[in-house]
Design a protein around this motif. Structure first.
Motif, PDB file in Angstrom:
ATOM      1  N   UNK A 281      28.502 -13.993  32.598  1.00 26.70           N
ATOM      2  CA  UNK A 281      27.585 -13.988  33.736  1.00 26.70           C
ATOM      3  C   UNK A 281      27.611 -15.360  34.399  1.00 26.70           C
ATOM      4  N   UNK A 282      27.125 -15.406  35.617  1.00 24.33           N
ATOM      5  CA  UNK A 282      26.989 -16.647  36.373  1.00 24.33           C
ATOM      6  C   UNK A 282      25.562 -16.692  36.886  1.00 24.33           C
ATOM      7  N   UNK A 283      24.815 -17.734  36.477  1.00 24.50           N
ATOM      8  CA  UNK A 283      23.415 -17.814  36.900  1.00 24.50           C
ATOM      9  C   UNK A 283      23.235 -18.590  38.209  1.00 24.50           C
TER      10      UNK A 283
ATOM     11  N   UNK B 295      27.214 -23.116  34.939  1.00 20.65           N
ATOM     12  CA  UNK B 295      26.349 -21.973  35.208  1.00 20.65           C
ATOM     13  C   UNK B 295      26.915 -20.640  34.754  1.00 20.65           C
ATOM     14  N   UNK B 296      28.062 -20.668  34.093  1.00 26.17           N
ATOM     15  CA  UNK B 296      28.696 -19.441  33.630  1.00 26.17           C
ATOM     16  C   UNK B 296      28.597 -19.348  32.114  1.00 26.17           C
ATOM     17  N   UNK B 297      28.103 -18.223  31.627  1.00 27.79           N
ATOM     18  CA  UNK B 297      28.003 -17.982  30.198  1.00 27.79           C
ATOM     19  C   UNK B 297      29.003 -16.929  29.768  1.00 27.79           C
TER      20      UNK B 297
ATOM     21  N   UNK C 206      20.239 -18.690  26.512  1.00 23.70           N
ATOM     22  CA  UNK C 206      21.581 -18.131  26.454  1.00 23.70           C
ATOM     23  C   UNK C 206      21.551 -16.745  25.814  1.00 23.70           C
ATOM     24  N   UNK C 207      20.869 -16.634  24.680  1.00 18.06           N
ATOM     25  CA  UNK C 207      20.811 -15.359  23.974  1.00 18.06           C
ATOM     26  C   UNK C 207      20.181 -14.274  24.840  1.00 18.06           C
ATOM     27  N   UNK C 208      19.132 -14.619  25.576  1.00 17.91           N
ATOM     28  CA  UNK C 208      18.491 -13.658  26.462  1.00 17.91           C
ATOM     29  C   UNK C 208      19.440 -13.161  27.544  1.00 17.91           C
ATOM     30  N   UNK C 209      20.209 -14.065  28.134  1.00 21.31           N
ATOM     31  CA  UNK C 209      21.168 -13.688  29.174  1.00 21.31           C
ATOM     32  C   UNK C 209      22.314 -12.850  28.595  1.00 21.31           C
TER      33      UNK C 209
ATOM     34  N   UNK D 135      24.250 -27.237  30.736  1.00 25.44           N
ATOM     35  CA  UNK D 135      23.356 -27.202  29.588  1.00 25.44           C
ATOM     36  C   UNK D 135      22.424 -26.005  29.677  1.00 25.44           C
ATOM     37  N   UNK D 136      22.197 -25.383  28.505  1.00 26.82           N
ATOM     38  CA  UNK D 136      21.273 -24.258  28.413  1.00 26.82           C
ATOM     39  C   UNK D 136      20.733 -24.230  26.989  1.00 26.82           C
ATOM     40  N   UNK D 137      19.492 -23.856  26.846  1.00 23.11           N
ATOM     41  CA  UNK D 137      18.894 -23.697  25.519  1.00 23.11           C
ATOM     42  C   UNK D 137      19.422 -22.415  24.885  1.00 23.11           C
TER      43      UNK D 137
END
Length: 120
Positions: free
Chosen positions: A82-84, A56-58, A96-99, A90-92
């Motif tokens: 960030x941490x969602x 959950x961390x990017x 990811x780019x939006x976050x 997994x993330x699209x």
């Protein structure tokens, strides 16, 4: 009536450091489809970025190149993280780019790998 207010003295906080950076990606290569999801990316000005999402961390890191041997120098730094709260691996790419506050150029070259199937 809503008027546009421009202020030169306003503190933009953490976002100010990235205000003048190239956040448009010309090329993105997915290096892992999940657990973690990660990509090698290059901006339209040729800057290399390492994109990673795990638990959950990017994170978006800037490095001189995709060669990990170059990652300990002064040119390496953390752009954002960030941490969602999902604890996911997994993330699209679009999410990811939006976050991360990044965007793809209209003619961006994007290479993806299929997501990892946990049943295999």
């Amino acid at each position: 009536m809503d008027d546009l207010l421009i202020t030169h003295d306003q503190d933009l906080g953490a976002g100010e450091a990235h205000l003048h950076q190239d956040v448009t990606l010309a090329r993105v290569v997915q290096t892992s489809g999940g657990c973690p999801s990660q990509w090698d990316a290059w901006t339209t000005r040729g800057q290399y970025l390492y994109l990673r999402y795990r638990h959950g961390e990017g994170t978006v890191e800037q490095h001189p190149s995709e060669d990990v041997a170059t990652w300990d120098g002064e040119e390496s730094r953390l752009w954002t993280s960030w941490d969602d709260g999902t604890n996911s691996g997994q993330i699209e790419l679009t999410d990811f780019l939006g976050m991360a506050g990044l965007r793809l150029a209209p003619d961006a070259e994007v290479h993806t790998t299929p997501p990892i199937d946990p049943r295999v």
